[in-house]
Write a protein that holds these residues in place. Sequence first.
Motif, PDB file in Angstrom:
ATOM      1  N   VAL A  11       0.827  -1.198   0.000  1.00 27.61           N
ATOM      2  CA  VAL A  11       0.000   0.000   0.000  1.00 27.61           C
ATOM      3  C   VAL A  11       0.869   1.259   0.000  1.00 27.61           C
ATOM      4  O   VAL A  11       1.980   1.274   0.537  1.00 27.61           O
ATOM      5  CB  VAL A  11      -0.965   0.050   1.211  1.00 27.61           C
ATOM      6  CG1 VAL A  11      -1.948  -1.084   1.153  1.00 27.61           C
ATOM      7  CG2 VAL A  11      -0.226   0.035   2.516  1.00 27.61           C
ATOM      8  N   TYR A  12       0.318   2.295  -0.623  1.00 28.36           N
ATOM      9  CA  TYR A  12       0.967   3.609  -0.607  1.00 28.36           C
ATOM     10  C   TYR A  12      -0.138   4.653  -0.590  1.00 28.36           C
ATOM     11  O   TYR A  12      -1.107   4.565  -1.345  1.00 28.36           O
ATOM     12  CB  TYR A  12       1.856   3.814  -1.819  1.00 28.36           C
ATOM     13  CG  TYR A  12       2.475   5.193  -1.860  1.00 28.36           C
ATOM     14  CD1 TYR A  12       3.421   5.574  -0.914  1.00 28.36           C
ATOM     15  CD2 TYR A  12       2.101   6.125  -2.814  1.00 28.36           C
ATOM     16  CE1 TYR A  12       3.983   6.840  -0.927  1.00 28.36           C
ATOM     17  CE2 TYR A  12       2.667   7.392  -2.844  1.00 28.36           C
ATOM     18  CZ  TYR A  12       3.595   7.742  -1.893  1.00 28.36           C
ATOM     19  OH  TYR A  12       4.149   8.997  -1.906  1.00 28.36           O
ATOM     20  N   ALA A  13      -0.003   5.643   0.273  1.00 31.27           N
ATOM     21  CA  ALA A  13      -0.963   6.736   0.351  1.00 31.27           C
ATOM     22  C   ALA A  13      -0.260   8.032  -0.013  1.00 31.27           C
ATOM     23  O   ALA A  13       0.557   8.531   0.749  1.00 31.27           O
ATOM     24  CB  ALA A  13      -1.562   6.824   1.745  1.00 31.27           C
ATOM     25  N   GLN A  18      -4.843   6.881  -2.715  1.00 28.36           N
ATOM     26  CA  GLN A  18      -4.225   5.708  -2.107  1.00 28.36           C
ATOM     27  C   GLN A  18      -4.272   4.548  -3.098  1.00 28.36           C
ATOM     28  O   GLN A  18      -5.201   4.440  -3.879  1.00 28.36           O
ATOM     29  CB  GLN A  18      -4.982   5.300  -0.850  1.00 28.36           C
ATOM     30  CG  GLN A  18      -5.023   6.353   0.204  1.00 28.36           C
ATOM     31  CD  GLN A  18      -5.917   5.959   1.362  1.00 28.36           C
ATOM     32  OE1 GLN A  18      -6.277   4.809   1.525  1.00 28.36           O
ATOM     33  NE2 GLN A  18      -6.285   6.927   2.183  1.00 28.36           N
ATOM     34  N   GLU A  76       3.790  -1.351   3.810  1.00 24.61           N
ATOM     35  CA  GLU A  76       3.434   0.056   3.665  1.00 24.61           C
ATOM     36  C   GLU A  76       4.644   0.843   3.201  1.00 24.61           C
ATOM     37  O   GLU A  76       5.742   0.675   3.729  1.00 24.61           O
ATOM     38  CB  GLU A  76       2.929   0.589   4.999  1.00 24.61           C
ATOM     39  CG  GLU A  76       1.709  -0.170   5.491  1.00 24.61           C
ATOM     40  CD  GLU A  76       1.448  -0.020   6.973  1.00 24.61           C
ATOM     41  OE1 GLU A  76       2.333   0.459   7.707  1.00 24.61           O
ATOM     42  OE2 GLU A  76       0.344  -0.398   7.389  1.00 24.61           O
TER      43      GLU A  76
END
Length: 104
Positions: A11-13, A18, A76
């Motif tokens: 995941v990357y925001a 996102q 993350e």
Amino acid sequence: MVDPVIEIEVVYAAVDRQVLRSLSVPQGTTVREAVLKSGIGGEFPELDLSDCPLGIFGKVVVDPQARLIQTGDRIEIYRPLLADPKEVRRLRAAKAAEAKARNQ
């Protein structure tokens, strides 16, 4: 013989959106390798995936080149902080102390 695969998420925001990617990788894949295989770097060219800080379920991974992933891990990708939280707290405390001194 085929290496067993494991299921993970990366995941990357970013500030404006996102991205969560589910993928299957061979057992024995490191955290850094999994992030590079995720393809997120193509969507966010400003990211340096070879050097950015990474974590698993909110805990920073100290050595992502050596840490092997496990089934179900959510890796993350962390963005750099815009301001140092310690410095912000220090400035806020100094401002509050100054306001208190003026009101006395």
